[in-house]
Design a protein around this motif. Structure first.
Motif, PDB file in Angstrom:
ATOM      1  N   UNK A 140       0.750  -1.097  -0.098  1.00 46.39           N
ATOM      2  CA  UNK A 140      -0.097   0.014   0.221  1.00 46.39           C
ATOM      3  C   UNK A 140       0.940   1.208  -0.293  1.00 46.39           C
ATOM      4  N   UNK A 141       1.886   0.908   0.819  1.00 51.05           N
ATOM      5  CA  UNK A 141       2.745   2.374   0.651  1.00 51.05           C
ATOM      6  C   UNK A 141       3.004   3.083  -0.391  1.00 51.05           C
ATOM      7  N   UNK A 142       4.050   1.473  -0.922  1.00 44.75           N
ATOM      8  CA  UNK A 142       5.251   2.143  -2.205  1.00 44.75           C
ATOM      9  C   UNK A 142       3.676   2.126  -3.578  1.00 44.75           C
ATOM     10  N   UNK A 143       2.472   1.753  -3.387  1.00 44.47           N
ATOM     11  CA  UNK A 143       1.011   2.564  -4.563  1.00 44.47           C
ATOM     12  C   UNK A 143       1.386   3.783  -4.399  1.00 44.47           C
ATOM     13  N   UNK A 144       0.949   3.956  -2.803  1.00 46.36           N
ATOM     14  CA  UNK A 144       0.862   5.817  -2.291  1.00 46.36           C
ATOM     15  C   UNK A 144       1.747   6.205  -2.617  1.00 46.36           C
ATOM     16  N   UNK A 145       2.809   5.825  -2.948  1.00 46.14           N
ATOM     17  CA  UNK A 145       3.808   7.079  -2.957  1.00 46.14           C
ATOM     18  C   UNK A 145       4.294   6.519  -4.442  1.00 46.14           C
ATOM     19  N   UNK A 146       3.652   6.402  -4.770  1.00 48.94           N
ATOM     20  CA  UNK A 146       4.240   6.136  -6.508  1.00 48.94           C
ATOM     21  C   UNK A 146       3.276   7.197  -6.832  1.00 48.94           C
ATOM     22  N   UNK A 147       1.850   6.994  -6.464  1.00 48.06           N
ATOM     23  CA  UNK A 147       0.848   7.867  -7.208  1.00 48.06           C
ATOM     24  C   UNK A 147       1.177   9.078  -6.974  1.00 48.06           C
ATOM     25  N   UNK A 148       1.211   9.324  -5.380  1.00 44.55           N
ATOM     26  CA  UNK A 148       1.356  10.526  -5.175  1.00 44.55           C
ATOM     27  C   UNK A 148       2.647  11.675  -5.625  1.00 44.55           C
ATOM     28  N   UNK A 149       3.783  10.639  -6.591  1.00 37.94           N
ATOM     29  CA  UNK A 149       4.630  11.063  -7.397  1.00 37.94           C
ATOM     30  C   UNK A 149       4.472  11.689  -9.076  1.00 37.94           C
ATOM     31  N   UNK A 150       3.209  10.785  -8.777  1.00 36.00           N
ATOM     32  CA  UNK A 150       2.847  10.534 -10.362  1.00 36.00           C
ATOM     33  C   UNK A 150       2.147  12.528 -10.466  1.00 36.00           C
ATOM     34  N   UNK A 151       1.624  12.411  -9.324  1.00 36.16           N
ATOM     35  CA  UNK A 151       0.738  13.339  -9.132  1.00 36.16           C
ATOM     36  C   UNK A 151       1.210  14.915  -9.302  1.00 36.16           C
ATOM     37  N   UNK A 152       2.517  14.921  -8.601  1.00 35.29           N
ATOM     38  CA  UNK A 152       3.670  16.503  -9.065  1.00 35.29           C
ATOM     39  C   UNK A 152       4.130  16.261  -9.890  1.00 35.29           C
ATOM     40  N   UNK A 153       4.213  14.719 -11.016  1.00 35.28           N
ATOM     41  CA  UNK A 153       4.977  14.791 -12.121  1.00 35.28           C
ATOM     42  C   UNK A 153       3.465  15.146 -13.337  1.00 35.28           C
ATOM     43  N   UNK A 154       2.582  15.882 -12.707  1.00 35.09           N
ATOM     44  CA  UNK A 154       0.968  15.845 -13.731  1.00 35.09           C
ATOM     45  C   UNK A 154       0.907  14.950 -14.682  1.00 35.09           C
ATOM     46  N   UNK A 155       1.316  13.711 -13.945  1.00 31.07           N
ATOM     47  CA  UNK A 155       1.014  12.589 -14.923  1.00 31.07           C
ATOM     48  C   UNK A 155       0.039  12.258 -14.929  1.00 31.07           C
ATOM     49  N   UNK A 156      -0.677  12.108 -12.996  1.00 32.19           N
ATOM     50  CA  UNK A 156      -2.589  12.094 -13.027  1.00 32.19           C
ATOM     51  C   UNK A 156      -3.050  13.408 -12.276  1.00 32.19           C
ATOM     52  N   UNK A 157      -4.394  13.915 -11.996  1.00 30.48           N
ATOM     53  CA  UNK A 157      -4.729  14.832 -11.499  1.00 30.48           C
ATOM     54  C   UNK A 157      -5.445  14.455 -10.273  1.00 30.48           C
ATOM     55  N   UNK A 158      -5.521  13.140 -10.506  1.00 30.38           N
ATOM     56  CA  UNK A 158      -6.029  12.374  -9.130  1.00 30.38           C
ATOM     57  C   UNK A 158      -5.703  11.377  -8.864  1.00 30.38           C
ATOM     58  N   UNK A 159      -5.131  10.668  -7.419  1.00 27.57           N
ATOM     59  CA  UNK A 159      -4.998   9.614  -7.326  1.00 27.57           C
ATOM     60  C   UNK A 159      -5.581   8.945  -7.027  1.00 27.57           C
ATOM     61  N   UNK A 160      -5.412   7.474  -7.519  1.00 25.27           N
ATOM     62  CA  UNK A 160      -6.503   6.491  -7.035  1.00 25.27           C
ATOM     63  C   UNK A 160      -7.009   5.730  -6.117  1.00 25.27           C
TER      64      UNK A 160
END
Length: 379
Positions: A140-160
């Motif tokens: 869970x921590x790996x997923x949360x950290x990866x999606x958080x980085x995707x948000x910061x990089x502009x790849x996502x606008x909302x984390x799943x």
């Protein structure tokens, strides 16, 4: 085979800027604000008017970052960048890669933008029946950290991860509580060590709150008997490789409590290596002590002190918890001071996780009533 793409025409037969038609579907062409590249995207519109409106809405959402620009970046790509963005030991890096490959390998090949909260919840739910809470929390921590980085990089606008219900988030829970020792029990445990070396090692954990790796990396140059301090400057991996402390806050100076000072003085007089560069707790030939030997010393000390039958789990880390609880409950130190002495960057974390009051209910109630009486509270 796809048909030919043609310009979309309005009711007067004029080309509509940015709109195309292929196989009966409207396609929007636009300059992506984030990627600064020309992109094409199929639309759901059925008429030219709806297509214009949908394209305008898409461009507006992209400019305002309400939707992310289409990206081919996979979850595995994001995870790799998440690892690169942090300072990790090779052991932690390898362990995270193992967890990702074993539990998220299939999901890793998908575009990060295509992974939904349902996908994440399904993966975590599938692990729950087979794997320990610790493993589930780590994934869970790996997923949360990866999606958080995707948000910061502009790849996502909302984390799943935001779409997970509280019950779907794994919780780390030990089968047994971590033991927190009072002063007298700590004294018995340390005194039951089978040699001065092991008594000094247990005292460093119980009276200074040093982590296992910090005890192994400590040298006599870090111990200032005159100033009454222990300087924690480094830690050590299980294979004996020195490393920086766990966090920046991990580098700290800890007061030398009298009980610890006595143990270190007694051990230094007997230690085969006591020059400044020598390890405080080392082997007979001056090499780093193995983690398993420290744990074995604790088990022998527990048996000697009659503590091997405790209901709570008594480990080397328990001694660090006991030190933090003593600072919080007995010395009543502020949370910020407590975090500083234990090497934590977050004072709230120290209070939540480490500073547990080890007294029973009766002792706790009596103490509160006595304090209330002395302060005139509730009189």
């Amino acid at each position: 085979m796809q048909g030919t793409r043609t310009r979309a025409l309005d009711s007067r037969g004029r080309p509509v800027p940015g709109l195309y038609v292929r196989d009966g579907r409207f396609i929007a062409g636009y300059q992506c604000p984030q990627a600064r590249r020309w992109r094409m995207q199929a639309l759901e519109a059925a008429t030219i008017t709806e297509a214009r409106r949908e394209r305008d809405g898409l461009l507006s959402a992209l400019r305002e970052a309400r939707v992310a620009a289409p990206a081919a970046t996979t979850l595995a790509d994001v995870f790799a960048e998440y690892q690169s963005s942090r300072s990790l030991s090779e052991r932690t890096r390898t362990h995270e890669r193992h967890l990702f490959g074993r539990h998220l390998g299939t999901m890793g090949g998908r575009r990060a933008q295509d992974v939904t909260a349902t996908d994440v919840a399904r993966a975590l739910r599938g692990m729950r029946e087979t794997y320990s809470p610790w493993t589930c929390v780590a994934v869970h921590r790996i997923l949360a950290g990866s999606f958080s980085l995707a948000l910061r990089r502009g790849i996502l606008t909302r984390s799943p991860m935001d779409g997970l219900a509280p019950s779907e988030r794994p919780k780390q829970k030990n089968a047994r509580r971590i033991a927190v020792l009072d002063g007298e029990t700590m004294r018995r445990l340390v005194a039951a060590g089978t040699s001065e070396r092991w008594r000094a090692a247990l005292a460093l954990a119980g009276y200074a709150g040093l982590r296992l790796g910090e005890i192994r990396a400590l040298t006599w140059a870090d111990v200032d008997l005159d100033a009454g301090t222990v300087a924690v400057r480094r830690s050590m991996l299980p294979d004996g490789t020195p490393k920086a402390p766990k966090t920046d806050a991990g580098a700290r100076s800890v007061p030398l409590l009298p009980a610890l000072r006595r143990r270190l003085v007694e051990w230094k007089l007997q230690a085969p290596h006591s020059q400044p560069s020598a390890f405080v707790i080392g082997t007979a030939d001056g090499k780093p002590i193995a983690e398993r030997n420290l744990r074995r010393a604790l088990e022998e000390s527990k048996a000697g002190a009659g503590l091997d039958g405790l209901e709570d789990r008594l480990s080397m880390h328990s001694l660090r918890h006991s030190f933090a609880s003593m600072l919080a409950t007995d010395l009543e130190l502020p949370a910020t001071t407590l975090a500083r002495l234990t090497g934590h960057a977050d004072a709230g974390f120290t209070l939540r996780v480490y500073a547990r009051d080890g007294r029973d209910d009766a002792t706790l109630v009596a103490d509160v009533l006595a304090r209330a009486s002395g302060a005139g509270v509730g009189a």
